[in-house]
Scaffold this motif. Structure first.
Motif, PDB file in Angstrom:
ATOM      1  N   LEU A   1       0.811  -1.224   0.000  1.00  0.00           N
ATOM      2  CA  LEU A   1       0.000   0.000   0.000  1.00  0.00           C
ATOM      3  C   LEU A   1       0.840   1.268   0.000  1.00  0.00           C
ATOM      4  O   LEU A   1       0.301   2.374  -0.033  1.00  0.00           O
ATOM      5  CB  LEU A   1      -0.965  -0.018   1.183  1.00  0.00           C
ATOM      6  N   GLY A   2       2.159   1.105   0.036  1.00  0.00           N
ATOM      7  CA  GLY A   2       3.068   2.225  -0.147  1.00  0.00           C
ATOM      8  C   GLY A   2       4.241   1.743  -0.972  1.00  0.00           C
ATOM      9  O   GLY A   2       4.625   0.571  -0.885  1.00  0.00           O
ATOM     10  N   ILE A   3       4.818   2.616  -1.778  1.00  0.00           N
ATOM     11  CA  ILE A   3       5.974   2.194  -2.561  1.00  0.00           C
ATOM     12  C   ILE A   3       7.253   2.317  -1.736  1.00  0.00           C
ATOM     13  O   ILE A   3       8.287   1.761  -2.066  1.00  0.00           O
ATOM     14  CB  ILE A   3       6.070   2.979  -3.880  1.00  0.00           C
ATOM     15  N   GLU A   4       7.169   3.082  -0.655  1.00  0.00           N
ATOM     16  CA  GLU A   4       8.269   3.161   0.306  1.00  0.00           C
ATOM     17  C   GLU A   4       7.672   3.186   1.705  1.00  0.00           C
ATOM     18  O   GLU A   4       6.488   3.433   1.876  1.00  0.00           O
ATOM     19  CB  GLU A   4       9.145   4.380   0.033  1.00  0.00           C
ATOM     20  N   ARG A   5       8.494   2.917   2.691  1.00  0.00           N
ATOM     21  CA  ARG A   5       7.999   2.786   4.064  1.00  0.00           C
ATOM     22  C   ARG A   5       8.072   4.109   4.808  1.00  0.00           C
ATOM     23  O   ARG A   5       7.136   4.895   4.807  1.00  0.00           O
ATOM     24  CB  ARG A   5       8.827   1.735   4.801  1.00  0.00           C
ATOM     25  N   ASP A   6       9.201   4.359   5.449  1.00  0.00           N
ATOM     26  CA  ASP A   6       9.363   5.561   6.269  1.00  0.00           C
ATOM     27  C   ASP A   6      10.562   6.384   5.820  1.00  0.00           C
ATOM     28  O   ASP A   6      11.225   7.027   6.623  1.00  0.00           O
ATOM     29  CB  ASP A   6       9.544   5.187   7.747  1.00  0.00           C
ATOM     30  N   GLN A   7      10.854   6.355   4.535  1.00  0.00           N
ATOM     31  CA  GLN A   7      12.014   7.072   4.041  1.00  0.00           C
ATOM     32  C   GLN A   7      11.773   8.584   4.128  1.00  0.00           C
ATOM     33  O   GLN A   7      10.793   9.094   3.560  1.00  0.00           O
ATOM     34  CB  GLN A   7      12.310   6.670   2.586  1.00  0.00           C
ATOM     35  N   PRO A   8      12.624   9.315   4.846  1.00  0.00           N
ATOM     36  CA  PRO A   8      12.424  10.763   5.007  1.00  0.00           C
ATOM     37  C   PRO A   8      12.386  11.472   3.652  1.00  0.00           C
ATOM     38  O   PRO A   8      13.241  11.239   2.789  1.00  0.00           O
ATOM     39  CB  PRO A   8      13.655  11.192   5.814  1.00  0.00           C
ATOM     40  N   GLY A   9      11.363  12.283   3.478  1.00  0.00           N
ATOM     41  CA  GLY A   9      11.236  13.040   2.241  1.00  0.00           C
ATOM     42  C   GLY A   9      10.648  12.269   1.078  1.00  0.00           C
ATOM     43  O   GLY A   9      10.503  12.814  -0.016  1.00  0.00           O
ATOM     44  N   HIS A  10      10.337  11.006   1.279  1.00  0.00           N
ATOM     45  CA  HIS A  10       9.704  10.179   0.241  1.00  0.00           C
ATOM     46  C   HIS A  10      10.477  10.209  -1.075  1.00  0.00           C
ATOM     47  O   HIS A  10       9.942  10.547  -2.137  1.00  0.00           O
ATOM     48  CB  HIS A  10       8.263  10.633   0.013  1.00  0.00           C
ATOM     49  N   PRO A  11      11.763   9.856  -1.054  1.00  0.00           N
ATOM     50  CA  PRO A  11      12.591  10.002  -2.257  1.00  0.00           C
ATOM     51  C   PRO A  11      12.134   9.164  -3.442  1.00  0.00           C
ATOM     52  O   PRO A  11      12.216   9.624  -4.585  1.00  0.00           O
ATOM     53  CB  PRO A  11      13.982   9.582  -1.776  1.00  0.00           C
ATOM     54  N   ALA A  12      11.689   7.922  -3.215  1.00  0.00           N
ATOM     55  CA  ALA A  12      11.276   7.086  -4.341  1.00  0.00           C
ATOM     56  C   ALA A  12      10.087   7.710  -5.062  1.00  0.00           C
ATOM     57  O   ALA A  12      10.040   7.761  -6.303  1.00  0.00           O
ATOM     58  CB  ALA A  12      10.950   5.676  -3.872  1.00  0.00           C
ATOM     59  N   HIS A  13       9.097   8.184  -4.289  1.00  0.00           N
ATOM     60  CA  HIS A  13       7.965   8.887  -4.904  1.00  0.00           C
ATOM     61  C   HIS A  13       8.448  10.078  -5.728  1.00  0.00           C
ATOM     62  O   HIS A  13       8.026  10.275  -6.879  1.00  0.00           O
ATOM     63  CB  HIS A  13       6.997   9.397  -3.824  1.00  0.00           C
ATOM     64  N   ARG A  14       9.293  10.887  -5.139  1.00  0.00           N
ATOM     65  CA  ARG A  14       9.727  12.117  -5.794  1.00  0.00           C
ATOM     66  C   ARG A  14      10.530  11.832  -7.062  1.00  0.00           C
ATOM     67  O   ARG A  14      10.316  12.468  -8.105  1.00  0.00           O
ATOM     68  CB  ARG A  14      10.538  12.971  -4.824  1.00  0.00           C
ATOM     69  N   ILE A  15      11.432  10.882  -6.983  1.00  0.00           N
ATOM     70  CA  ILE A  15      12.249  10.559  -8.149  1.00  0.00           C
ATOM     71  C   ILE A  15      11.382  10.066  -9.303  1.00  0.00           C
ATOM     72  O   ILE A  15      11.555  10.484 -10.461  1.00  0.00           O
ATOM     73  CB  ILE A  15      13.303   9.502  -7.767  1.00  0.00           C
ATOM     74  N   LEU A  16      10.451   9.191  -9.015  1.00  0.00           N
ATOM     75  CA  LEU A  16       9.592   8.648 -10.063  1.00  0.00           C
ATOM     76  C   LEU A  16       8.628   9.699 -10.608  1.00  0.00           C
ATOM     77  O   LEU A  16       8.554   9.916 -11.828  1.00  0.00           O
ATOM     78  CB  LEU A  16       8.817   7.438  -9.536  1.00  0.00           C
ATOM     79  N   LEU A  17       7.907  10.365  -9.715  1.00  0.00           N
ATOM     80  CA  LEU A  17       6.859  11.279 -10.169  1.00  0.00           C
ATOM     81  C   LEU A  17       7.405  12.511 -10.868  1.00  0.00           C
ATOM     82  O   LEU A  17       6.799  13.006 -11.825  1.00  0.00           O
ATOM     83  CB  LEU A  17       5.973  11.674  -8.985  1.00  0.00           C
TER      84      LEU A  17
END
Length: 216
Positions: free
Chosen positions: A154-170
């Protein structure tokens, strides 16, 4: 479920989560549970219900506005990116995260929509220790030129500060689908239809995602 294409009978796989009160929700947070109210119970011969849903309920698609203020919302997504071929990769051996190293040697091509099958698909709930996609893997996928990424959590990342995976992809135009169910799906190439609800101004929306095993 099956469909026909030029006299070819092929299976259709629904890889979406059912939505109901008590379903798995992100980190089991009570406030994310769907709320259902019966507003008419066959008075005058009809039944009607009212549903209160988090926009990230179950299988859903994230838009850039999820992490970028002023980013594109779900109603602005190009649906042509969500209809077409996709590639299911079996990463059930991943114990904690999907890294760039884990992706090396995988058959990933420019324009692919990659769906990651992990041990998450066997979980009955939404465990806090779900397998996630790390930032290095996100960079790797962007460099490969994929058009989208889907994960069975239900999330592409867990508790990574700043949500880097989301940001890099989007920020690179890569669409994110979360909450897939791939337990019974063999690795391979499929035709996918993944359509989010047309929620104007929303940063995400629940979606029904299906695969058809047409021969490519």
């Amino acid at each position: 479920m099956r469909c026909n294409r030029k006299d070819e009978d092929v299976p259709i796989y629904d890889i979406s989560m059912p939505v109901y009160y008590g379903m798995p929700v992100y980190k089991n947070r009570a406030e994310k549970q769907p709320q259902v109210e019966v507003t008419r119970n066959y008075e005058e011969g009809v039944r009607e219900t009212r549903w209160l849903l988090d926009s990230h309920t179950g299988t859903h698609i994230d838009a850039p506005a999820h992490v970028f203020a002023g980013g594109m919302t779900i109603d602005g997504l190009d649906l042509s990116l969500l209809i077409g071929s996709c590639r299911v990769l079996d990463l059930t051996a991943a114990k904690e995260r999907i890294s760039a190293t884990a992706l090396e040697g995988q058959d990933i091509r420019p324009g692919d929509f990659i769906l990651f099958k992990t041990k998450n698909s066997w979980e009955t709930g939404n465990e806090s220790s779900f397998v996630y996609l790390d930032a290095g893997a996100a960079v790797y996928l962007v460099k490969k030129g994929v058009r989208g990424v889907g994960l069975d959590a239900l999330g592409i990342e867990r508790d990574q500060p700043g949500h880097p995976a989301h940001r890099i992809l989007l920020e690179n135009g890569v669409i994110i689908i979360e909450g897939l169910r791939l337990k019974d799906i063999p690795a391979g190439v499929y035709q996918m239809v993944a359509l989010p609800l047309l929620l104007k101004g929303a940063e995400a929306a629940p979606a029904r995602v299906v695969l058809c095993a047409w021969t490519i």
